[in-house]
Motif scaffolding. Sequence first.
Motif, mmCIF file in Angstrom:
data_model
loop_
_atom_site.group_PDB
_atom_site.id
_atom_site.type_symbol
_atom_site.label_atom_id
_atom_site.label_comp_id
_atom_site.label_asym_id
_atom_site.label_seq_id
_atom_site.Cartn_x
_atom_site.Cartn_y
_atom_site.Cartn_z
ATOM 1 N N PHE A 1 0.837 -1.193 0.000
ATOM 2 C CA PHE A 1 0.000 0.000 0.000
ATOM 3 C C PHE A 1 0.872 1.243 0.000
ATOM 4 O O PHE A 1 1.957 1.250 0.590
ATOM 5 C CB PHE A 1 -0.864 0.053 1.267
ATOM 6 N N TYR B 1 0.367 5.326 1.162
ATOM 7 C CA TYR B 1 -0.488 6.296 1.846
ATOM 8 C C TYR B 1 0.162 7.674 1.747
ATOM 9 O O TYR B 1 1.382 7.803 1.723
ATOM 10 C CB TYR B 1 -0.647 5.941 3.328
ATOM 11 N N GLN C 1 0.343 11.341 3.793
ATOM 12 C CA GLN C 1 0.081 11.932 5.101
ATOM 13 C C GLN C 1 0.563 13.373 5.114
ATOM 14 O O GLN C 1 1.765 13.633 5.107
ATOM 15 C CB GLN C 1 0.762 11.126 6.215
ATOM 16 N N LEU D 1 3.930 7.144 2.679
ATOM 17 C CA LEU D 1 4.245 5.941 3.454
ATOM 18 C C LEU D 1 3.998 4.698 2.622
ATOM 19 O O LEU D 1 2.940 4.545 2.016
ATOM 20 C CB LEU D 1 3.368 5.875 4.713
ATOM 21 N N THR E 1 1.817 -5.855 3.519
ATOM 22 C CA THR E 1 1.064 -6.825 4.298
ATOM 23 C C THR E 1 1.554 -8.229 3.946
ATOM 24 O O THR E 1 1.974 -8.485 2.830
ATOM 25 C CB THR E 1 -0.443 -6.718 4.037
ATOM 26 N N PHE F 1 -0.015 -4.662 9.050
ATOM 27 C CA PHE F 1 0.645 -3.783 8.091
ATOM 28 C C PHE F 1 2.009 -3.395 8.640
ATOM 29 O O PHE F 1 2.125 -2.983 9.791
ATOM 30 C CB PHE F 1 -0.176 -2.508 7.882
ATOM 31 N N PHE G 1 4.901 -0.711 8.103
ATOM 32 C CA PHE G 1 5.112 0.580 7.460
ATOM 33 C C PHE G 1 6.588 0.938 7.377
ATOM 34 O O PHE G 1 7.361 0.677 8.304
ATOM 35 C CB PHE G 1 4.399 1.683 8.254
ATOM 36 N N GLY G 2 6.965 1.566 6.258
ATOM 37 C CA GLY G 2 8.251 2.220 6.184
ATOM 38 C C GLY G 2 8.199 3.505 6.980
ATOM 39 O O GLY G 2 7.141 3.908 7.467
ATOM 40 N N SER G 3 9.341 4.158 7.105
ATOM 41 C CA SER G 3 9.410 5.378 7.914
ATOM 42 C C SER G 3 8.862 6.593 7.177
ATOM 43 O O SER G 3 8.733 7.659 7.768
ATOM 44 C CB SER G 3 10.844 5.638 8.354
ATOM 45 N N GLY G 4 8.536 6.419 5.898
ATOM 46 C CA GLY G 4 7.937 7.513 5.144
ATOM 47 C C GLY G 4 8.958 8.375 4.428
ATOM 48 O O GLY G 4 10.099 8.525 4.869
#
Lengths: 110, 118
Positions: free
Chosen positions: A33, A35, A37, A87, A91, A98, A100-103
């Motif tokens: 995914f 995202y 932010q 981000l 999954t 989920f 997540f990477g650090s963005g």
Amino acid sequence: GQNIDQPTEMTATEGAIVQINCTYQTSGFNGLFWYQQHAGEAPTFLSYNVLDGLEEKGRFSSFLSRSKGYSYLLLKELQMKDSASYLCAVTLYNFNKFYFGSGTKLNVKP
Amino acid sequence: GAGVSQSPSNKVTEKGKDVELRCDPISGHTALYWYRQSLGQGLEFLIYFQGNSAPDKSGLPSDRFSAERTGGSVSTLTIQRTQQEDSAVYLCASSPLEASERVQETQYFGPGTRLLVL
């Protein structure tokens, strides 16, 4: 453990194209995914890839290569409002969690 | 339609006090997640609920953290004896995912609770 890597920060010019990369090393894979932010706000869904290839959605496209453990988010015709953190999240086969990477913080300049 | 809501939106507390954070997921969503996000950092997974049960609590950083979910809906995250390092934004997300489904659904995030421990 699971490892998701993204560049910390990128800068691009309004109207240009930018590619944000994400590499992952996970035990099992069930989808990736992206995202967006904005500062001080909650993440919002951009795209989902589970098969290899490119998914296009307006100005945003997302690419996945499962064999390489690699994805990118492509943003075209950049606008100032695209300044945000992006981000990447993976999954796994248990598909209920989920990672997540650090963005990647994207700065769009005039 | 109503999205995920969280309360309070901001919480300032003193070190050593207990805090309780609330999450109201989207109606009908069976999966609920708690994350923590420190300033400028990514999302740190805390706990995941499927219905009222929590099959994965692996992300809770210490035994001071606990969470529950009742009626398959509202969830509360409790932090006991807060420490300054607990200061962060606590995000809740819900998903319509059923345990038997194999198709991945996205999560829908709430606005978060900003916790500051003095």
